[in-house]
Design a protein around this motif. Structure first.
Motif, PDB file in Angstrom:
ATOM      1  N   UNK A 131      44.283 -11.385   6.518  1.00 16.72           N
ATOM      2  CA  UNK A 131      43.638 -12.489   5.787  1.00 16.72           C
ATOM      3  C   UNK A 131      42.174 -12.606   6.211  1.00 16.72           C
ATOM      4  N   UNK A 132      41.904 -12.416   7.516  1.00 17.55           N
ATOM      5  CA  UNK A 132      40.516 -12.476   8.005  1.00 17.55           C
ATOM      6  C   UNK A 132      39.667 -11.447   7.278  1.00 17.55           C
ATOM      7  N   UNK A 133      40.208 -10.246   7.114  1.00 21.67           N
ATOM      8  CA  UNK A 133      39.400  -9.191   6.463  1.00 21.67           C
ATOM      9  C   UNK A 133      39.243  -9.504   4.972  1.00 21.67           C
ATOM     10  N   UNK A 134      40.285 -10.084   4.340  1.00 23.92           N
ATOM     11  CA  UNK A 134      40.176 -10.459   2.921  1.00 23.92           C
ATOM     12  C   UNK A 134      39.102 -11.521   2.734  1.00 23.92           C
ATOM     13  N   UNK A 190      33.941 -22.139   7.009  1.00 23.83           N
ATOM     14  CA  UNK A 190      35.174 -21.823   7.747  1.00 23.83           C
ATOM     15  C   UNK A 190      36.433 -22.234   6.985  1.00 23.83           C
ATOM     16  N   UNK A 191      37.452 -21.393   7.083  1.00 28.33           N
ATOM     17  CA  UNK A 191      38.776 -21.714   6.520  1.00 28.33           C
ATOM     18  C   UNK A 191      39.813 -21.372   7.593  1.00 28.33           C
ATOM     19  N   UNK A 192      41.095 -21.526   7.256  1.00 25.97           N
ATOM     20  CA  UNK A 192      42.087 -21.199   8.285  1.00 25.97           C
ATOM     21  C   UNK A 192      43.495 -21.106   7.745  1.00 25.97           C
ATOM     22  N   UNK A 193      44.344 -20.483   8.526  1.00 29.16           N
ATOM     23  CA  UNK A 193      45.795 -20.415   8.272  1.00 29.16           C
ATOM     24  C   UNK A 193      46.472 -21.338   9.277  1.00 29.16           C
ATOM     25  N   UNK A 194      47.386 -22.186   8.790  1.00 26.17           N
ATOM     26  CA  UNK A 194      48.109 -23.105   9.679  1.00 26.17           C
ATOM     27  C   UNK A 194      49.593 -22.773   9.578  1.00 26.17           C
ATOM     28  N   UNK A 195      50.302 -22.688  10.718  1.00 28.24           N
ATOM     29  CA  UNK A 195      51.741 -22.366  10.661  1.00 28.24           C
ATOM     30  C   UNK A 195      52.519 -23.151  11.707  1.00 28.24           C
ATOM     31  N   UNK A 196      53.794 -23.367  11.368  1.00 27.03           N
ATOM     32  CA  UNK A 196      54.730 -23.998  12.303  1.00 27.03           C
ATOM     33  C   UNK A 196      56.057 -23.273  12.215  1.00 27.03           C
ATOM     34  N   UNK A 197      56.791 -23.221  13.336  1.00 23.61           N
ATOM     35  CA  UNK A 197      58.084 -22.526  13.364  1.00 23.61           C
ATOM     36  C   UNK A 197      59.170 -23.494  13.853  1.00 23.61           C
ATOM     37  N   UNK A 198      60.225 -23.623  13.040  1.00 21.52           N
ATOM     38  CA  UNK A 198      61.405 -24.414  13.438  1.00 21.52           C
ATOM     39  C   UNK A 198      62.580 -23.461  13.618  1.00 21.52           C
ATOM     40  N   UNK A 206      32.687 -18.170  12.403  1.00 24.49           N
ATOM     41  CA  UNK A 206      31.731 -17.248  13.067  1.00 24.49           C
ATOM     42  C   UNK A 206      32.514 -16.314  13.994  1.00 24.49           C
ATOM     43  N   UNK A 207      33.633 -16.783  14.482  1.00 27.50           N
ATOM     44  CA  UNK A 207      34.585 -15.857  15.138  1.00 27.50           C
ATOM     45  C   UNK A 207      35.957 -16.174  14.538  1.00 27.50           C
ATOM     46  N   UNK A 208      36.869 -15.214  14.686  1.00 22.63           N
ATOM     47  CA  UNK A 208      38.241 -15.438  14.206  1.00 22.63           C
ATOM     48  C   UNK A 208      39.067 -15.806  15.435  1.00 22.63           C
ATOM     49  N   UNK A 209      39.596 -17.039  15.417  1.00 16.65           N
ATOM     50  CA  UNK A 209      40.316 -17.509  16.608  1.00 16.65           C
ATOM     51  C   UNK A 209      41.731 -17.923  16.274  1.00 16.65           C
ATOM     52  N   UNK A 235      46.921 -22.124  24.007  1.00 22.27           N
ATOM     53  CA  UNK A 235      46.030 -21.017  24.384  1.00 22.27           C
ATOM     54  C   UNK A 235      45.266 -20.521  23.172  1.00 22.27           C
ATOM     55  N   UNK A 236      44.009 -20.104  23.400  1.00 21.17           N
ATOM     56  CA  UNK A 236      43.140 -19.627  22.323  1.00 21.17           C
ATOM     57  C   UNK A 236      42.797 -18.157  22.504  1.00 21.17           C
ATOM     58  N   UNK A 237      42.889 -17.405  21.383  1.00 21.08           N
ATOM     59  CA  UNK A 237      42.630 -15.959  21.413  1.00 21.08           C
ATOM     60  C   UNK A 237      41.571 -15.652  20.360  1.00 21.08           C
ATOM     61  N   UNK A 238      40.579 -14.854  20.734  1.00 23.58           N
ATOM     62  CA  UNK A 238      39.506 -14.482  19.820  1.00 23.58           C
ATOM     63  C   UNK A 238      39.691 -13.044  19.368  1.00 23.58           C
TER      64      UNK A 238
END
Ligand code: P6P
Length: 354
Positions: free
Chosen positions: A47-50, A136-144, A187-190, A200-203
């Motif tokens: 998605x980041x590359x799209x 900026x945009x983003x993907x949001x997810x949750x797991x049950x 500006x970065x994909x996190x 925790x945050x990953x770049x």
């Protein structure tokens, strides 16, 4: 303890999830989270590359078909594409039983051959109206965890209405989440993630195409100096909220500080800034829209899990967001989220304390 990262041994998200699963064999679901996160991060990289190449590959703008999603919003090409990318990645993880997406009218059952015992809820590309302007945009997810009686092994024996019940009992409160996260395309994909044991945050490091641990054990400052609301709606806000924001502007608040206003209009970016810098973000209900605009299941609940795990507060204004049991997939919910002392000051004003 957070595993150590170094240039010769990068702490990638993949390695981090393996290490946490190994170090915490007692923690339920950690093995499964490992493979789920491998699927989710693959989807987010795609998605980041799209998103970053949208202008080049003519993927900005609206669906040619002019299709309208269940939100009544005209679907952008990237909304549809991102939804397919994430749905497929989750399906082929072999862990998914049901998925619910902002872009799907109803929850979707994963066909038996790939079925598992988890439920994913997600907004594949939140803030997509910002894409064409490069914001900026983003993907949001949750797991049950899938409810008992609806586990993959039970599906064969399901009769229709039970199946329907299973599809709809995915409507669980945020307190049931076993994992939640977002991937921000800016500006970065996190990738920011919690499995209930901190945040925790990953770049994304484009040189190796991997998410690398850059923000271990994120904690939100107990108070910030930034408020983030769409003030164009303030004439419709309730008087207490108007008074609260006024006090942030004048400095007549518990911190005695005049706040700055920052509003990107993209939930992931506004919450991410609030998580790192502190302060308060809100999309409250108002006279026009009593439940505000944001969706409980796949926007408010995952973001609330993350911010609570970082030491913040997430409230509807009346109750803890994670306690609300959804009664509809796309149910809207007011959201006030951020630093403990900032949000508590508003809650105390609602309770009548000065
Ligand atoms: P408004 C984006 O469309 C979104 O769903 C969230 O990402 C964002 O927080 C909100 O809507 C912005 O809404 O009404 O302020 O433009």
């Amino acid at each position: 303890s957070t595993p150590v990262h170094s240039d010769t041994s990068p702490m990638t998200l993949t390695r981090y999830m393996i290490q946490v699963a190994m170090d915490n064999t007692d923690l339920e679901h950690m093995q499964d989270m490992q493979s789920l996160m491998s699927s989710i991060q693959l989807a987010c990289k795609k998605i980041a590359s799209l998103v970053q190449r949208a202008g080049i590959t003519n993927l900005t703008g609206y669906e040619d078909s002019g299709s309208i999603n269940v939100q009544g919003e005209e679907q952008k090409k990237l909304d549809v594409l991102s939804n397919e990318v994430l749905k497929n990645a989750l399906r082929y993880s072999g862990k998914m039983g049901v998925i619910a997406s902002e872009e799907e009218d109803e929850p979707v059952m994963v066909d038996e051959v790939y079925s598992g015992n988890y439920v994913a809820v997600f907004d594949p590309l939140d803030g997509s109206s910002n894409i064409d302007a490069g914001i900026a945009t983003g993907t949001i997810f949750g797991i049950f965890v899938q409810n008992t009686g609806c586990l993959a092994s039970d599906w064969e024996s399901k009769i229709d209405e039970t199946e329907l019940t299973c599809l709809y009992n995915t409507m669980q409160p945020g307190a049931n989440l076993v994992a939640a996260g977002y991937c921000m395309y800016s500006s970065s994909v996190m990738m920011v993630l919690t499995t209930g044991h901190g945040v925790n945050g990953f770049t994304l490091d484009p040189q190796i195409g991997e998410f690398v641990l850059t923000h271990p054990q994120i904690t939100i400052p107990s108070r910030g100096k930034i408020y983030s609301f769409n003030e164009a709606n303030s004439p419709q806000w309730d008087p207490v909220l108007r008074d609260y924001v006024e006090k942030l502007k004048t400095g007549d608040n518990r911190a005695g500080v005049k706040y700055s206003s920052r509003y990107i209009g993209s939930l992931v970016a506004d919450v991410h800034r609030t998580l790192l810098y502190g302060g308060v973000f809100g999309y409250p209900g108002d006279q026009k829209n009593p439940n505000g605009k944001l969706r409980l299941l796949y926007e408010c609940a995952p973001m609330s899990f993350i911010v609570e795990q970082a030491g913040g507060i997430a409230t509807t204004g009346k109750e803890r967001v994670m306690d609300v049991i959804p009664d509809a997939v796309h149910q809207r919910m007011p959201l006030i989220i951020g630093s403990k002392d900032d949000v508590q000051e508003l809650l105390d004003m609602y309770a009548g304390d000065k």
